[in-house]
Design an enzyme around this catalytic site. Structure first.
Site, PDB file in Angstrom:
ATOM      1  N   GLY A 184      31.568  29.358   5.699  1.00  0.00           N
ATOM      2  CA  GLY A 184      32.113  29.907   4.477  1.00  0.00           C
ATOM      3  C   GLY A 184      31.851  28.955   3.333  1.00  0.00           C
ATOM      4  N   ILE A 186      32.814  26.564  -0.053  1.00  0.00           N
ATOM      5  CA  ILE A 186      33.753  25.451  -0.230  1.00  0.00           C
ATOM      6  C   ILE A 186      35.142  26.018  -0.513  1.00  0.00           C
ATOM      7  CG2 ILE A 186      34.295  23.413  -1.616  1.00  0.00           C
ATOM      8  CD1 ILE A 186      31.310  23.252  -2.347  1.00  0.00           C
ATOM      9  N   ASP A 259      33.377  24.156  12.647  1.00  0.00           N
ATOM     10  CA  ASP A 259      33.637  24.635  11.283  1.00  0.00           C
ATOM     11  C   ASP A 259      32.375  24.584  10.416  1.00  0.00           C
ATOM     12  OD1 ASP A 259      33.392  21.910  10.809  1.00  0.00           O
ATOM     13  OD2 ASP A 259      35.121  21.810   9.454  1.00  0.00           O
TER      14      ASP A 259
END
Length: 374
Positions: A184, A186, A259
């Protein structure tokens, strides 16, 4: 890391579409209570203690991190969601769904709201027969005997009929996937989601080590000067980290959540580097990318720019506070282009702009269900 416990549940129904009632209950238990490991066959029995329609009964083996009382509360809520209306009397009656906790590990519980092992289970063949099917060698903690022996000693003479119908077991995320990469923009919440999933599913977690990069604060002060050393250092670190942490994935079949995915290096490099720098960078990237294990599922969390800026402000990293909306839009466009060109990458895009999965359990469960259905 949450501790997973084993519980055995009994489900019964004698109203409406009985198979549908059981399947709906199974699906909700998988969503809200824990991972379903085993489902017994379906058994038909006459109503117990009153005159009514025949029952369909099953037993489930479930792993859960909820304590027993919390689990019971969840199960009662599931019954309610499925239309069950309980009364305060002890009189048996028709019901579209009934869910009982039979065993919870080897615990013995006597409280105002819960008794485990279930006090009537050894007297009922409609409980013991499906339970023995999936837990033959399990010991009853009070009787101190295997359940198969308890069934042999059961005095219940009522007929129990094995049905041919089969119910579907919802596949837990950690069985469906070995490696999930969450990406995704920031401030989109990818690290928060990775940590939450790692905690719930006891997954190995890989977190990007951006905080240790000495070029990052310098880059936000002077992008042109520090873009190339920043992107090269990120690429080298991501490659090393993913190579080391994913090296044993196929051998041990562990569940891994990260992540980031290494392709983000190219996305950011396209934005920050000059043309000649990018061409050199791309050669290095292509060599490394061939060697990296690809995720079984690539999750992209989309948030609109206003929400991203709000999140960036709230988390308070000084070097991020001057990030401009157009920079975030370029990053999103880079991800969008990457996703559209990766035909062999199993991808799910989840819009999280209007939800708060960190503080709202329902929002978190919405994301998990999106991942399960991918």
């Amino acid at each position: 890391m949450k501790i997973q416990r084993i519980t055995y549940l009994s489900l019964g129904t004698n109203q409406g579409n009985k198979l549908e009632n059981l399947q709906n209950a199974i699906n909700l238990i998988a969503d809200k209570a824990g991972a379903i490991q085993k489902i017994s066959s379906v058994y038909k029995t006459t109503s117990w203690g009153f005159d009514g329609e025949d029952f369909f009964n099953i037993c489930l083996k479930v792993t859960t991190y909820h304590p027993p009382e919390k689990l019971m509360t969840i199960l009662l809520s599931i019954e309610k969601d499925l239309g069950r209306k309980r009364n305060d009397s002890n009189v048996y009656s028709d019901r579209n769904i009934d869910i009982d906790i039979l065993l919870f590990d080897d615990e013995i519980i006597f409280s105002k709201t819960l008794i485990v092992p279930h006090e009537k289970m050894l007297e009922r063949k409609f409980v013991l027969v499906p339970l023995v099917e999936i837990a033959n060698n399990t010991f009853h903690p009070i009787a101190k005997k295997q359940l198969s022996v308890c069934l042999q000693n059961c005095s219940d003479t009522s007929e129990i009929i094995l049905m041919n119908e089969q119910l579907k077991r919802p596949i837990p995320i950690y069985e469906k996937y070995n490696y999930i990469a969450i990406e995704g923009n920031i401030g989109a919440g990818k690290t928060s989601l990775a940590k939450m999933m790692s905690d719930e599913f006891n997954a190995k977690i890989i977190l990007e080590r951006f905080a240790d990069n000495p070029f990052l604060p310098k880059f936000y002060e002077d992008e042109e000067r520090f873009a190339f050393p920043l992107e090269m250092s990120f690429l080298a670190d991501r490659y090393q980290q993913l190579s080391d942490d994913l090296a044993q994935l196929d051998l041990f079949k562990s569940f891994v959540v990260s992540d980031y995915y290494i392709f983000k290096s190219l996305i950011f490099a396209q934005i920050t580097l000059q043309k000649d720098e990018y061409l050199l960078y791309r050669k290095m990237f292509d060599l490394m990318y061939k060697e990296i294990t690809k995720p079984d599922l690539y999750v992209y969390l989309y948030q609109n720019t206003d929400r991203l800026l709000e999140n960036i402000k709230n988390r308070g990293r000084a070097y991020e506070q001057n990030i401009k909306p157009d920079y975030l839009q370029k990053i999103h466009d880079g991800y969008k282009n990457f996703i559209s060109t990766q035909q062999d990458l199993n991808t799910v895009i989840i819009d999280v702009s209007e939800i708060d999965f960190v503080n709202n359990t329902e929002d978190y469960n919405f994301i998990i269900n999106q991942i399960k259905q991918s």
